[in-house]
Design a protein around this motif. Structure first.
Motif, PDB file in Angstrom:
ATOM      1  N   LEU A   1      22.311  -0.439 -10.856  1.00  0.00           N
ATOM      2  CA  LEU A   1      23.561  -1.351 -11.180  1.00  0.00           C
ATOM      3  C   LEU A   1      23.347  -2.122 -12.441  1.00  0.00           C
ATOM      4  CD1 LEU A   1      24.894  -2.131  -7.817  1.00  0.00           C
ATOM      5  CD2 LEU A   1      26.214  -0.604  -9.323  1.00  0.00           C
ATOM      6  N   PHE A   2      21.982  -2.656 -12.524  1.00  0.00           N
ATOM      7  CA  PHE A   2      21.580  -3.653 -13.405  1.00  0.00           C
ATOM      8  C   PHE A   2      22.014  -2.752 -14.778  1.00  0.00           C
ATOM      9  CE2 PHE A   2      18.016  -5.343 -16.178  1.00  0.00           C
ATOM     10  CZ  PHE A   2      18.859  -6.613 -16.467  1.00  0.00           C
ATOM     11  N   ARG A   3      21.395  -1.600 -14.797  1.00  0.00           N
ATOM     12  CA  ARG A   3      21.340  -0.847 -16.145  1.00  0.00           C
ATOM     13  C   ARG A   3      22.890  -0.282 -16.343  1.00  0.00           C
ATOM     14  NH1 ARG A   3      16.116   0.385 -18.994  1.00  0.00           N
ATOM     15  NH2 ARG A   3      14.624  -0.566 -17.841  1.00  0.00           N
TER      16      ARG A   3
ATOM     17  N   VAL B   1      30.486  -8.667 -13.384  1.00  0.00           N
ATOM     18  CA  VAL B   1      29.168  -9.237 -12.507  1.00  0.00           C
ATOM     19  C   VAL B   1      27.857  -9.045 -12.971  1.00  0.00           C
ATOM     20  CG1 VAL B   1      30.983  -9.386 -10.702  1.00  0.00           C
ATOM     21  CG2 VAL B   1      29.439  -7.474 -10.705  1.00  0.00           C
ATOM     22  N   HIS B   2      27.926  -8.569 -14.098  1.00  0.00           N
ATOM     23  CA  HIS B   2      26.451  -8.323 -14.884  1.00  0.00           C
ATOM     24  C   HIS B   2      25.381  -9.088 -14.493  1.00  0.00           C
ATOM     25  CE1 HIS B   2      23.427  -6.338 -17.134  1.00  0.00           C
ATOM     26  NE2 HIS B   2      23.466  -7.207 -17.995  1.00  0.00           N
ATOM     27  N   ARG B   3      25.847 -10.314 -14.708  1.00  0.00           N
ATOM     28  CA  ARG B   3      24.703 -11.406 -14.730  1.00  0.00           C
ATOM     29  C   ARG B   3      24.068 -11.486 -13.118  1.00  0.00           C
ATOM     30  NH1 ARG B   3      28.361 -16.618 -15.523  1.00  0.00           N
ATOM     31  NH2 ARG B   3      28.751 -15.407 -17.490  1.00  0.00           N
TER      32      ARG B   3
ATOM     33  N   SER C   1      15.993  -9.639 -22.799  1.00  0.00           N
ATOM     34  CA  SER C   1      16.826  -9.747 -24.122  1.00  0.00           C
ATOM     35  C   SER C   1      18.176  -9.490 -23.550  1.00  0.00           C
ATOM     36  CB  SER C   1      16.278  -8.409 -25.010  1.00  0.00           C
ATOM     37  OG  SER C   1      16.511  -7.333 -24.022  1.00  0.00           O
ATOM     38  N   CYS C   2      18.515  -9.511 -22.246  1.00  0.00           N
ATOM     39  CA  CYS C   2      19.825  -9.186 -21.639  1.00  0.00           C
ATOM     40  C   CYS C   2      20.994 -10.091 -22.437  1.00  0.00           C
ATOM     41  CB  CYS C   2      19.864  -9.361 -20.140  1.00  0.00           C
ATOM     42  SG  CYS C   2      21.219  -9.505 -19.344  1.00  0.00           S
ATOM     43  N   HIS C   3      22.025  -9.632 -22.493  1.00  0.00           N
ATOM     44  CA  HIS C   3      23.109 -10.706 -23.142  1.00  0.00           C
ATOM     45  C   HIS C   3      23.577 -11.832 -21.993  1.00  0.00           C
ATOM     46  CE1 HIS C   3      24.540  -8.655 -26.903  1.00  0.00           C
ATOM     47  NE2 HIS C   3      24.069  -7.351 -26.133  1.00  0.00           N
ATOM     48  N   SER C   4      23.522 -11.258 -20.886  1.00  0.00           N
ATOM     49  CA  SER C   4      23.780 -12.351 -19.777  1.00  0.00           C
ATOM     50  C   SER C   4      22.643 -13.684 -19.702  1.00  0.00           C
ATOM     51  CB  SER C   4      23.758 -12.097 -18.443  1.00  0.00           C
ATOM     52  OG  SER C   4      25.126 -11.165 -18.015  1.00  0.00           O
TER      53      SER C   4
ATOM     54  N   CYS D   1      10.838  -7.461 -21.829  1.00  0.00           N
ATOM     55  CA  CYS D   1      11.349  -7.524 -23.050  1.00  0.00           C
ATOM     56  C   CYS D   1      12.948  -6.905 -22.470  1.00  0.00           C
ATOM     57  CB  CYS D   1      10.737  -6.553 -23.860  1.00  0.00           C
ATOM     58  SG  CYS D   1       9.096  -7.395 -24.424  1.00  0.00           S
ATOM     59  N   TYR D   2      13.044  -5.889 -22.011  1.00  0.00           N
ATOM     60  CA  TYR D   2      14.323  -5.396 -21.648  1.00  0.00           C
ATOM     61  C   TYR D   2      15.162  -6.517 -20.810  1.00  0.00           C
ATOM     62  CZ  TYR D   2      18.480  -3.087 -19.991  1.00  0.00           C
ATOM     63  OH  TYR D   2      19.491  -2.675 -19.164  1.00  0.00           O
ATOM     64  N   THR D   3      14.747  -6.937 -19.686  1.00  0.00           N
ATOM     65  CA  THR D   3      15.417  -7.804 -18.976  1.00  0.00           C
ATOM     66  C   THR D   3      15.639  -9.171 -19.682  1.00  0.00           C
ATOM     67  OG1 THR D   3      14.002  -6.902 -17.177  1.00  0.00           O
ATOM     68  CG2 THR D   3      15.190  -8.816 -16.640  1.00  0.00           C
TER      69      THR D   3
ATOM     70  N   ARG E   1      17.125  -6.463 -30.149  1.00  0.00           N
ATOM     71  CA  ARG E   1      16.591  -5.292 -30.092  1.00  0.00           C
ATOM     72  C   ARG E   1      16.779  -4.820 -28.739  1.00  0.00           C
ATOM     73  NH1 ARG E   1      13.467  -8.680 -32.844  1.00  0.00           N
ATOM     74  NH2 ARG E   1      12.889  -8.305 -34.829  1.00  0.00           N
ATOM     75  N   HIS E   2      17.753  -5.464 -28.237  1.00  0.00           N
ATOM     76  CA  HIS E   2      18.098  -4.955 -26.712  1.00  0.00           C
ATOM     77  C   HIS E   2      17.972  -3.423 -26.534  1.00  0.00           C
ATOM     78  CE1 HIS E   2      18.906  -5.743 -22.641  1.00  0.00           C
ATOM     79  NE2 HIS E   2      20.327  -5.213 -22.585  1.00  0.00           N
ATOM     80  N   ALA E   3      19.083  -2.831 -27.272  1.00  0.00           N
ATOM     81  CA  ALA E   3      19.314  -1.182 -27.216  1.00  0.00           C
ATOM     82  C   ALA E   3      17.864  -0.474 -27.370  1.00  0.00           C
ATOM     83  CB  ALA E   3      20.108  -0.806 -28.207  1.00  0.00           C
TER      84      ALA E   3
ATOM     85  N   THR F   1      25.705  -1.857 -15.328  1.00  0.00           N
ATOM     86  CA  THR F   1      26.618  -2.782 -15.976  1.00  0.00           C
ATOM     87  C   THR F   1      26.013  -3.616 -17.391  1.00  0.00           C
ATOM     88  OG1 THR F   1      25.531  -4.372 -14.761  1.00  0.00           O
ATOM     89  CG2 THR F   1      27.534  -3.156 -13.652  1.00  0.00           C
ATOM     90  N   CYS F   2      24.772  -3.065 -17.754  1.00  0.00           N
ATOM     91  CA  CYS F   2      24.319  -3.840 -19.157  1.00  0.00           C
ATOM     92  C   CYS F   2      25.290  -3.313 -20.224  1.00  0.00           C
ATOM     93  CB  CYS F   2      23.091  -2.937 -19.288  1.00  0.00           C
ATOM     94  SG  CYS F   2      22.444  -2.947 -21.028  1.00  0.00           S
ATOM     95  N   TYR F   3      25.392  -4.364 -21.120  1.00  0.00           N
ATOM     96  CA  TYR F   3      26.371  -4.347 -22.260  1.00  0.00           C
ATOM     97  C   TYR F   3      25.831  -3.113 -23.021  1.00  0.00           C
ATOM     98  CZ  TYR F   3      28.527  -8.661 -21.341  1.00  0.00           C
ATOM     99  OH  TYR F   3      29.377  -9.726 -20.698  1.00  0.00           O
ATOM    100  N   TYR F   4      24.651  -2.772 -23.281  1.00  0.00           N
ATOM    101  CA  TYR F   4      24.135  -1.771 -24.154  1.00  0.00           C
ATOM    102  C   TYR F   4      24.700  -0.428 -23.516  1.00  0.00           C
ATOM    103  CZ  TYR F   4      22.106   1.865 -26.244  1.00  0.00           C
ATOM    104  OH  TYR F   4      21.850   3.410 -26.752  1.00  0.00           O
ATOM    105  N   TYR F   5      24.154  -0.293 -22.247  1.00  0.00           N
ATOM    106  CA  TYR F   5      24.013   0.961 -21.499  1.00  0.00           C
ATOM    107  C   TYR F   5      25.751   1.314 -21.444  1.00  0.00           C
ATOM    108  CZ  TYR F   5      19.631   1.592 -20.408  1.00  0.00           C
ATOM    109  OH  TYR F   5      18.127   1.977 -20.477  1.00  0.00           O
TER     110      TYR F   5
HETATM  111  S1  FES Z   1      20.616  -5.722 -19.252  1.00  0.00           S
HETATM  112 FE1  FES Z   1      21.622  -5.194 -21.183  1.00  0.00          FE
HETATM  113  S2  FES Z   1      22.952  -6.984 -21.278  1.00  0.00           S
HETATM  114 FE2  FES Z   1      22.095  -7.296 -19.660  1.00  0.00          FE
END
Ligand code: FES
Ligand code: SF4
Ligand code: SF4
Ligand code: FES
Lengths: 250, 274
Positions: B109-111, B154-156, B206-209, B202-204, B240-242, B113-117
């Motif tokens: 669910l994290f991935r 609810v991504h956050r 760099s999340c927009h939330s 790094c991925y976590t 570099r999130h993507a 709802t991720c803005y990049y995915y």
């Molecule tokens: S994990 Fe990609 S925006 Fe939050």
């Protein structure tokens, strides 16, 4: 180096039109707008094209080149091979007036729907003081030259005419973000972003960012932060609780 | 060229008033390539992850390497590999229940709802739009305003859970330095687990939330110097999130594959120290 290039240009008006082929001289260092001017001077004096600065600063010469929203004055001929056919059409999201000129008044109407900068009541003009770090985010958005290429490419309105009523488009959602992040703006712009300007319709697919000639990170720096602010207010009970208890504005 | 007369009642770029152009898109580049590549990449990961999550075998190697796909190992089935379960075993051992069934849904669910995915699958799976200035096939469009897509907001929460899971992965990578009989050891597998967990952070991070929580939600950075500093760091990562989104899919597969190959005896883990 000069060569004769093939240009396929949409000519017409609201009643219809067609892509018309022209052979035009192309010289080293030229941009697409130079070639269109030569076309006007030599073969098609009545070709309608809007331009002003020829320096990528006035935002007048927006059109679509080989199907991509671009500025005519900032698209160098050197990106094409001499044998390529260069197709130029007006922007396809707005009503056409004639040839490459469109009626962009949709954007002016959307601009008027956003309440203007609202400084604190006790401050008179001239008394505004703010720290550079506070106003920096808003300043990125002030680079906008209002070319409306982002509005043109956004699929929410490009592919769905019916959404034009409810959706302000990336340029104006960015305007809402600019004011919301501004250190001296006291208006609450978050609910309206979602309810009146259609932020929820944006699916963050980033085409606006891709075409912006000013390189503004519209999606990452304006639209997503606004979505997060909306989420604070509407979808996050923890933040709501925190706000209610402390009543503080960051 | 024949003139294209205006057809009425059309939609999108054919709407009344717009320039009448027959081609739905005039893009001459290979605009279909990025969405096709995204689809292929995501499918590879989905298939691999599904197979591995349900395999219930080869997840613990050299009595110390636990693959992230089985972390934390909380199924009764984890007893097959003594030392794999660090947080107790309480889920029933069932072929349809992955051993890490407690965390995998949240990571998914994290991935999801991720803005990049979201961008990636809206473009590649939903074709909404497949590429810029290429018309989407849908007759109507409401974006993320209705159920189920409104739930993207609810991504956050999934971000918060992902932070906890990253802590567990970090713990796994650290305890992997201790072999039950040989004591402190360093093998190639340790480096693999470390690199994997560093990139997951790094991925976590760099999340927009995360960027929003750290400081993005403030209006006056000057009043919160520490949060402003955090926000600048996260913002630098965020650009570099993507990239991290793709790198971590690859490192997750490679890390898991390494553990699986060592666990199955196909390759031997090279000991560097100890
Ligand atoms: S994990 Fe990609 S925006 Fe939050
Ligand atoms: S990111 Fe949002 S506003 Fe920008 S083009 Fe895509 S849908 Fe439109
Ligand atoms: S944000 Fe960029 S693309 Fe949009 S109107 Fe401004 S300069 Fe043009
Ligand atoms: S003519 Fe001014 S931006 Fe192109």
């Amino acid at each position: 180096m000069s060569y004769t290039g093939t240009f396929r240009i949409w000519r017409g008006d609201t009643d219809g039109g067609a892509l018309t082929d022209f052979e035009v001289e192309v010289n080293e260092g030229e941009v697409v707008l130079d070639v269109l001017h030569r076309l006007q001077a030599t073969q098609a004096p009545d070709l309608a094209v809007r331009w002003n600065c020829k320096a990528g600063k006035c935002g007048s010469c927006s059109a679509e080149i080989n199907g991509k929203p671009r500025l005519l004055c900032m698209t160098r001929m050197s990106v094409f091979e001499p044998g390529d056919v260069v197709t130029v059409t007006p922007m396809r999201t707005f009503p056409v007036i004639r040839d490459l000129v469109t009626d962009v008044s949709f954007n002016y109407a959307k601009a008027r729907e956003i309440p203007s900068f609202t400084p604190p009541a006790e401050l008179a003009p001239g008394e505004y003081r703010m720290a550079q770090v506070d106003v920096e985010r808003s300043q990125e958005f002030r680079k906008c030259i209002e070319c409306y290429l982002c509005q043109d490419t956004c699929h929410v309105v490009r592919d769905h005419e019916e959404n034009k009523d409810s959706f302000a488009g990336p340029r104006f959602l960015m305007r809402v973000a600019e004011l919301e992040m501004h250190p001296l703006d006291v208006a609450d712009r978050v609910p309206a972003a979602q309810e009146e300007h259609g932020l929820g319709q944006c699916n963050i697919t980033k085409c606006c960012t891709d075409v912006c000639p000013e390189g503004i990170k519209i999606t990452d720096n304006a639209l997503i932060p606004m979505k997060e602010r909306v989420a604070d207010r509407r979808y996050d009970p923890l933040v709501w609780l925190g706000r209610t208890i402390s009543r503080r504005r960051g | 060229m024949t003139a294209t007369a205006r057809s009425t009642g059309s939609r999108g770029v054919d709407s009344p008033g717009r320039a009448a152009i027959r081609a739905r898109t005039l893009r001459s580049d290979r605009w279909w390539l990025p969405p096709a590549a995204t689809t292929a990449g995501l499918l590879v990961f989905i298939v691999y992850a599904t197979v591995r999550a349900f395999q219930q075998q080869y997840f613990f190697a050299d009595e110390r390497y636990l693959t992230p796909f089985y972390s934390p190992c909380v199924s009764l089935g984890c007893a097959a590999e003594p030392g794999a379960a660090h947080f107790g075993m309480f889920l029933p051992d069932h072929p349809l229940l992955p051993y890490a069934a407690l965390t995998l849904p949240f990571l998914l669910l994290f991935r999801l709802t991720c803005y990049y995915y979201r961008k990636a699958y809206y473009r590649s799976f939903a074709l909404s739009p497949a590429a810029c200035a290429v018309p989407e096939p849908h007759a109507t469009y409401t974006g993320e305003t209705r159920f189920p897509l409104i739930m993207q907001n609810v991504h956050r929460y999934f971000f918060y859970v992902a932070v906890l899971i990253s802590l567990i992965n970090t713990y796994d990578a650290v305890v992997a330095f201790r072999h039950p009989t040989d004591g402190f050891v360093v093998g190639v597998g340790n480096l693999v687990l470390l690199v994997n967990v560093a990139l997951l952070w790094c991925y976590t991070a760099s999340c927009h939330s995360c960027r929003h929580v750290m400081g993005g939600r403030l209006t006056h950075f000057s009043k919160h110097p520490v949060r402003y500093r955090l926000w600048t760091w996260v913002s630098a990562l965020n650009t570099r999130h993507a990239t991290f989104a793709w790198i971590t899919l690859a490192t997750l597969i490679l890390t898991d594959l390494y553990v699986a190959l060592v666990a199955s005896g196909t390759i031997t883990d090279l000991r560097l120290i100890g």
